[in-house]
Write an enzyme that holds these catalytic residues in place. Structure first.
Site, short mmCIF file in Angstrom:
data_model
loop_
_atom_site.label_atom_id
_atom_site.label_comp_id
_atom_site.label_asym_id
_atom_site.label_seq_id
_atom_site.Cartn_x
_atom_site.Cartn_y
_atom_site.Cartn_z
N THR A 106 0.85 -1.19 0.00
CA THR A 106 0.00 0.00 0.00
C THR A 106 0.88 1.24 0.00
O THR A 106 2.02 1.19 0.45
CB THR A 106 -0.84 -0.09 1.29
N ARG A 134 -14.37 -6.75 -0.45
CA ARG A 134 -13.51 -6.69 0.75
C ARG A 134 -12.94 -5.27 0.89
O ARG A 134 -12.44 -4.69 -0.06
CB ARG A 134 -12.38 -7.72 0.63
N ASP A 137 -8.15 -1.81 5.72
CA ASP A 137 -7.95 -0.83 6.80
C ASP A 137 -7.64 0.55 6.23
O ASP A 137 -7.98 1.57 6.83
CB ASP A 137 -6.81 -1.28 7.71
N THR A 156 0.33 0.11 6.62
CA THR A 156 0.35 -0.89 5.55
C THR A 156 0.50 -2.26 6.18
O THR A 156 1.11 -2.40 7.23
CB THR A 156 1.49 -0.63 4.55
N GLY A 157 -0.06 -3.26 5.53
CA GLY A 157 0.08 -4.61 6.07
C GLY A 157 -1.23 -5.36 5.97
O GLY A 157 -2.13 -4.97 5.22
N GLY A 159 -4.52 -5.88 6.57
CA GLY A 159 -5.51 -4.92 7.06
C GLY A 159 -6.41 -5.43 8.16
O GLY A 159 -6.78 -4.68 9.06
N1 ASP Z 1 -3.43 -2.85 4.23
C1 ASP Z 1 -3.77 -3.27 2.89
C2 ASP Z 1 -5.01 -4.11 2.93
O1 ASP Z 1 -5.31 -4.72 3.92
C3 ASP Z 1 -2.70 -4.05 2.20
C4 ASP Z 1 -1.29 -3.53 2.28
O2 ASP Z 1 -1.01 -2.61 3.03
O3 ASP Z 1 -0.40 -4.06 1.60
O4 ASP Z 1 -5.66 -4.20 1.91
#
Ligand code: ASP
Length: 236
Positions: A106, A134, A137, A156-157, A159
């Site tokens: 992200t 879907r 976050d 990021t991560g 979510g």
């Molecule tokens: N946080 C993002 C999600 O859950 C994905 C990402 O940060 O890579 O979609």
């Protein structure tokens, strides 16, 4: 964030992967900490810069988060760039992993201006192989994006973990209620995510210009720039 979306180097904007039905659904949010105005879009299709769409919601709607077809209808009245042919435009940066290890991820930005105002924005194509509808976050004010008079945060991560911890606004709550400094507050939030088994990271800046960018993935691309000309970009 607009530039990062256009770069095609991240899982946001042009680099996004399609969902399990082969459609590109995008999420983004923006928040102005000086007045706590915010805007967000979720599961929208056909717009080149989701962060601009989030800004349009902040500026022109009395609501905060618009999703799907309803959001697209609202955005149609705004002067925003659309994508005619998704298959010709998107260049998915990853296609086979169920979770990005932080290599691409992200995109987000946090900023402090010369008058002490903080702001945050986040944009994502979402997790690879996500189901239709879907919502990440990133689109949710408080979970993946937050700014107030104390701190601006973009996450990021994975979510679902950031939502369960309400990660972005929890950084501010910790500073406010426990008088933690930024480094400690962000580390504690990330620790909660780790304890639940989640992976990711966040970028944050406080009202004194202190920056924290912790992550528990193997890498997270990140950088900062100051008015003094300091500039740094890191991967590991
Ligand atoms: N946080 C993002 C999600 O859950 C994905 C990402 O940060 O890579 O979609």
């Amino acid at each position: 964030v607009h530039e990062l979306e256009d770069s095609g180097l991240h899982i946001a904007g042009r680099g996004s992967s399609p969902n399990t039905k082969g459609k590109w659904e995008q999420d983004a949010a923006i928040m102005d900490g000086s007045n706590r105005r915010a805007g967000a879009v979720a599961a929208i299709q056909g717009y080149k810069n989701p962060v601009d769409c989030a800004r349009a919601v902040m500026k022109h709607s009395q609501h905060i988060l618009l999703s799907g077809k309803g959001a697209e209808k609202f955005l149609k009245k705004r002067d925003l760039k659309t994508i005619g042919n998704p298959h010709g435009y998107y260049r998915p940066i990853i296609s086979d992993a169920s979770y990005d290890d932080g290599t691409h991820g992200t995109v987000g930005a946090v900023a402090l201006d010369s008058e002490g105002r903080l702001a945050s924005a986040t944009s994502t194509g979402g997790l690879t192989n996500k189901p239709p509808g879907r919502i990440s976050d990133s689109a949710q004010i408080g979970s993946g994006t937050w700014a107030d008079e104390r701190v601006a945060v973009s996450c990021t991560g994975q979510g679902e973990y950031f939502m369960r911890v309400n990660a972005a606004s929890d950084v501010s709550a910790r500073i406010r209620y426990t008088r933690s400094d930024l480094e400690n507050a962000t580390a504690c939030v990330l620790e909660e995510i780790s304890l639940l088994g989640g992976q990711g990271g966040l970028i944050a800046i406080d009202r004194l210009g202190r920056v924290a960018m912790p992550f528990n993935t193997s890498i997270m691309k990140r950088g900062f720039a100051t008015w003094r000309g300091e500039f740094d970009v890191k991967v590991f």
